[in-house]
Scaffold this motif. Structure first.
Motif, PDB file in Angstrom:
ATOM      1  N   GLN A 162       2.937  15.578  18.925  1.00 12.29           N
ATOM      2  CA  GLN A 162       2.761  14.987  17.827  1.00 12.29           C
ATOM      3  C   GLN A 162       3.965  13.952  17.959  1.00 12.29           C
ATOM      4  N   LEU A 163       4.553  13.132  18.358  1.00 12.74           N
ATOM      5  CA  LEU A 163       6.183  13.008  18.341  1.00 12.74           C
ATOM      6  C   LEU A 163       5.017  11.231  17.571  1.00 12.74           C
ATOM      7  N   LEU A 164       5.939  11.056  16.553  1.00 13.07           N
ATOM      8  CA  LEU A 164       5.762   9.128  15.836  1.00 13.07           C
ATOM      9  C   LEU A 164       5.874   8.335  16.770  1.00 13.07           C
ATOM     10  N   SER A 165       5.407   6.965  16.852  1.00 10.83           N
ATOM     11  CA  SER A 165       5.295   5.746  17.615  1.00 10.83           C
ATOM     12  C   SER A 165       4.444   4.616  16.896  1.00 10.83           C
ATOM     13  N   ILE A 166       5.576   3.591  17.093  1.00 14.34           N
ATOM     14  CA  ILE A 166       4.930   2.469  15.912  1.00 14.34           C
ATOM     15  C   ILE A 166       5.416   1.796  17.622  1.00 14.34           C
ATOM     16  N   THR A 167       4.457   0.657  17.658  1.00  9.96           N
ATOM     17  CA  THR A 167       4.192  -0.361  18.135  1.00  9.96           C
ATOM     18  C   THR A 167       5.629  -2.157  17.838  1.00  9.96           C
ATOM     19  N   ASP A 168       5.419  -2.639  18.619  1.00 10.66           N
ATOM     20  CA  ASP A 168       6.499  -3.895  18.462  1.00 10.66           C
ATOM     21  C   ASP A 168       6.194  -4.569  16.435  1.00 10.66           C
ATOM     22  N   ASP A 169       5.057  -4.666  17.246  1.00  6.27           N
ATOM     23  CA  ASP A 169       3.910  -5.503  15.777  1.00  6.27           C
ATOM     24  C   ASP A 169       4.108  -4.780  14.457  1.00  6.27           C
ATOM     25  N   GLU A 170       3.850  -3.460  15.122  1.00  4.54           N
ATOM     26  CA  GLU A 170       4.085  -2.534  13.261  1.00  4.54           C
ATOM     27  C   GLU A 170       5.657  -2.317  13.016  1.00  4.54           C
ATOM     28  N   TYR A 171       6.442  -2.179  13.995  1.00  2.45           N
ATOM     29  CA  TYR A 171       7.785  -2.562  13.565  1.00  2.45           C
ATOM     30  C   TYR A 171       7.849  -4.004  12.928  1.00  2.45           C
ATOM     31  N   GLU A 172       7.973  -5.147  13.260  1.00  2.04           N
ATOM     32  CA  GLU A 172       7.945  -6.122  12.297  1.00  2.04           C
ATOM     33  C   GLU A 172       7.517  -6.274  10.745  1.00  2.04           C
ATOM     34  N   LEU A 173       5.950  -5.873  10.985  1.00  3.52           N
ATOM     35  CA  LEU A 173       5.492  -5.329  10.107  1.00  3.52           C
ATOM     36  C   LEU A 173       6.194  -4.332   8.150  1.00  3.52           C
ATOM     37  N   ILE A 174       6.533  -3.796   9.206  1.00  4.58           N
ATOM     38  CA  ILE A 174       7.623  -2.516   8.629  1.00  4.58           C
ATOM     39  C   ILE A 174       8.812  -3.328   8.135  1.00  4.58           C
ATOM     40  N   GLN A 175       9.037  -4.098   8.648  1.00  5.61           N
ATOM     41  CA  GLN A 175      10.768  -4.957   8.198  1.00  5.61           C
ATOM     42  C   GLN A 175      10.721  -5.928   7.528  1.00  5.61           C
ATOM     43  N   GLN A 176       9.484  -6.328   7.382  1.00  7.63           N
ATOM     44  CA  GLN A 176       8.558  -6.955   6.472  1.00  7.63           C
ATOM     45  C   GLN A 176       8.528  -6.492   4.792  1.00  7.63           C
ATOM     46  N   LEU A 177       7.651  -4.832   5.701  1.00  4.18           N
ATOM     47  CA  LEU A 177       7.665  -4.044   4.489  1.00  4.18           C
ATOM     48  C   LEU A 177       8.622  -3.977   3.477  1.00  4.18           C
ATOM     49  N   GLU A 178      10.312  -3.148   4.016  1.00  3.79           N
ATOM     50  CA  GLU A 178      10.161  -2.608   3.472  1.00  3.79           C
ATOM     51  C   GLU A 178      11.781  -3.660   2.222  1.00  3.79           C
ATOM     52  N   GLU A 179      11.273  -4.722   2.616  1.00  6.57           N
ATOM     53  CA  GLU A 179      12.223  -5.807   1.948  1.00  6.57           C
ATOM     54  C   GLU A 179      11.261  -5.946   0.724  1.00  6.57           C
ATOM     55  N   GLN A 180      10.159  -5.662   1.102  1.00  7.98           N
ATOM     56  CA  GLN A 180       9.090  -6.447   0.105  1.00  7.98           C
ATOM     57  C   GLN A 180       8.533  -5.000  -1.279  1.00  7.98           C
ATOM     58  N   ILE A 181       9.275  -3.865  -0.840  1.00  9.72           N
ATOM     59  CA  ILE A 181       8.992  -2.810  -1.678  1.00  9.72           C
ATOM     60  C   ILE A 181      10.321  -2.528  -1.742  1.00  9.72           C
ATOM     61  N   SER A 182      10.908  -1.979  -3.107  1.00  7.98           N
ATOM     62  CA  SER A 182      12.240  -1.805  -3.741  1.00  7.98           C
ATOM     63  C   SER A 182      11.794  -0.166  -4.502  1.00  7.98           C
ATOM     64  N   LEU A 183      12.404   1.001  -4.348  1.00  9.33           N
ATOM     65  CA  LEU A 183      12.782   2.046  -5.617  1.00  9.33           C
ATOM     66  C   LEU A 183      13.859   1.780  -6.165  1.00  9.33           C
ATOM     67  N   ASP A 184      13.798   1.619  -7.433  1.00  7.92           N
ATOM     68  CA  ASP A 184      15.853   2.567  -7.947  1.00  7.92           C
ATOM     69  C   ASP A 184      14.856   3.342  -8.966  1.00  7.92           C
ATOM     70  N   VAL A 185      15.965   4.587  -8.755  1.00  6.66           N
ATOM     71  CA  VAL A 185      15.860   5.858  -9.115  1.00  6.66           C
ATOM     72  C   VAL A 185      17.050   5.568 -10.217  1.00  6.66           C
ATOM     73  N   ASN A 186      17.173   6.004 -11.297  1.00 11.74           N
ATOM     74  CA  ASN A 186      17.595   6.316 -12.368  1.00 11.74           C
ATOM     75  C   ASN A 186      18.489   7.258 -12.363  1.00 11.74           C
ATOM     76  N   VAL A 187      19.264   7.976 -12.355  1.00 14.52           N
ATOM     77  CA  VAL A 187      19.608   8.819 -12.349  1.00 14.52           C
ATOM     78  C   VAL A 187      19.772   9.545 -13.200  1.00 14.52           C
ATOM     79  N   LYS A 188      21.146   9.088 -14.389  1.00 15.86           N
ATOM     80  CA  LYS A 188      20.902   9.633 -15.607  1.00 15.86           C
ATOM     81  C   LYS A 188      19.845   9.370 -16.557  1.00 15.86           C
ATOM     82  N   ASP A 189      19.222   8.539 -16.926  1.00 16.19           N
ATOM     83  CA  ASP A 189      17.724   8.658 -17.758  1.00 16.19           C
ATOM     84  C   ASP A 189      16.168   9.247 -17.434  1.00 16.19           C
ATOM     85  N   GLY A 190      16.805   9.639 -16.283  1.00 16.02           N
ATOM     86  CA  GLY A 190      15.754  10.425 -15.523  1.00 16.02           C
ATOM     87  C   GLY A 190      14.486   9.422 -15.042  1.00 16.02           C
ATOM     88  N   TYR A 191      14.701   7.733 -14.783  1.00 15.47           N
ATOM     89  CA  TYR A 191      13.031   8.357 -14.531  1.00 15.47           C
ATOM     90  C   TYR A 191      13.297   6.942 -13.174  1.00 15.47           C
TER      91      TYR A 191
END
Length: 373
Positions: A175-204
């Motif tokens: 059950q190994l995960l595998s992705i195609t070249d097209d999926e890899y390019e889309l994931i690279q672009q998606l990583e630039e469009q999705i951002s997650l910021d964790v504020n450890v001090k205030d907890g949000y």
């Protein structure tokens, strides 16, 4: 202060003033170069500001809340806290720490699910997935095409050489995960469009998504938020859920056994309404005993099943959404006036640098020629 001291300081002041005047004079003499360079960069900045496609950003803020577990150590936990030892955190079962949320967002399973997010795209009758939008619908603009065939030209050549054979996923027995070249390019672009910021001090936690269209950015942010919450919940209640499934299986098994014993005892009573013989009385007692044992086990499992269902509810994390997902009104990019100002400033700096660089190269050349003589 003596006159001699004043006389000794005057030449230094005059030298500094002469240097500043010389620099200003040099800049004035090279004003044509500076103006030309500034105008060129201003034009470049103008075209970049105009040709850069619009982007809309949607952000949501949430606070993960989990039920606190019982502290081990009883009254000793307070004394341990005074000594700097937290026994409560050692004894409680915690879920995924918020600092690990970015690891979830950047994981392959998470990204592959986001690629199938239905998006509302202008000009399309039905919703299309993220992957379909960037594969078949969205076309890169002028700047995107220039970037693709300049900086990204090696990648284009390599992809053309590989052909479509690399787009086929290898068949594996595990059950190994595998992705195609097209999926890899889309994931690279998606990583630039999705951002997650964790504020450890205030907890949000702040999650944001960027897309060329406002509604699509909100839909992508909502999908990412729901998916992240589901991943965290599944991880947190996995143990309780497995225990619930185990108890449910035993409950179903004992329920069937209890009903079988119940029917068996009822049939025996119907056949032996007038139990005069000792054999019939003994058989009745046996059936009655088996029925009572099955009933007790069944009742106990029913209690455990309800208790475990409550435990799953208690272990399920709750997310307080401080800032819900909403469709943005104004674009986040590009900031055209700022782009124009930056390029104009860079052009002026480069023009001044060219003027002084030309003078520096000239002096180096004169020294080189003088040393040869």
């Amino acid at each position: 202060m003596s006159k001699e001291t004043m006389n000794t300081q005057t030449p230094h002041i005059e030298d500094d003033e002469i240097d500043l005047i010389a620099l200003a004079k040099k800049v004035w003499e090279g004003r044509k170069t500076i103006i030309k360079t500034t105008l060129i960069f201003m034009v470049i900045g103008f075209f970049i500001a105009i040709l850069t496609p619009k982007e809309f950003t949607t952000a949501t803020t949430m606070v993960p809340q989990t039920s606190s577990g019982k502290q081990i150590g009883g009254n000793l936990s307070g004394l341990a806290a005074m000594a700097g030892i937290n026994l409560g955190s050692m004894g409680s079962e915690s879920g995924i720490a918020p600092t690990l949320y970015p690891q979830i967002v950047s994981s392959i399973p998470f990204q592959k699910e986001l690629l199938q997010t239905p998006l509302t795209i202008e000009g399309q009758k039905n919703k299309v997935t993220y992957a379909d939008y960037y594969t078949n619908i969205q076309r890169p603009g002028v700047l995107g095409s220039i970037k693709k065939y300049t900086i990204g030209l090696p990648g284009v050549i390599i992809k053309a050489i590989k052909g479509k054979s690399s787009n086929q996923q290898p068949t594996t027995d595990n059950q190994l995960l595998s992705i195609t070249d097209d999926e890899y390019e889309l994931i690279q672009q998606l990583e630039e469009q999705i951002s997650l910021d964790v504020n450890v001090k205030d907890g949000y936690v702040t999650l944001s998504a960027t897309m060329p269209e406002a509604i699509a950015s909100a839909e992508l942010a909502k999908k990412a938020q729901d998916l992240l919450q589901q991943y965290i919940i599944d991880y947190k209640i996995q143990k309780s859920k497995d225990q619930l499934q185990f108890i449910q299986g035993r409950y179903d098994e004992k329920e069937r056994e209890f009903k079988a014993k119940q029917h068996q005892l009822a049939r025996f009573k119907d056949r032996n309404q007038f139990m005069n013989s000792a054999l019939a009385q003994t058989s009745f007692e046996v059936f009655q005993s088996e029925y009572e044992i099955a009933e007790k086990v069944y009742s106990e499992l029913a209690k455990q099943l309800e208790t475990q269902k409550i435990q799953v509810k208690e272990d399920t994390p709750v997310f307080a959404v401080l800032k819900p997902v909403s469709v943005p009104i104004e674009k986040s990019k590009p900031n055209r006036p700022l782009t124009l100002i930056i390029f104009t400033f860079l052009g002026g700096i480069l023009g001044v640098g060219m003027v002084f660089g030309k003078e520096f190269l000239g002096s180096v050349k004169e020294q080189w020629n003088g040393s040869e003589k």
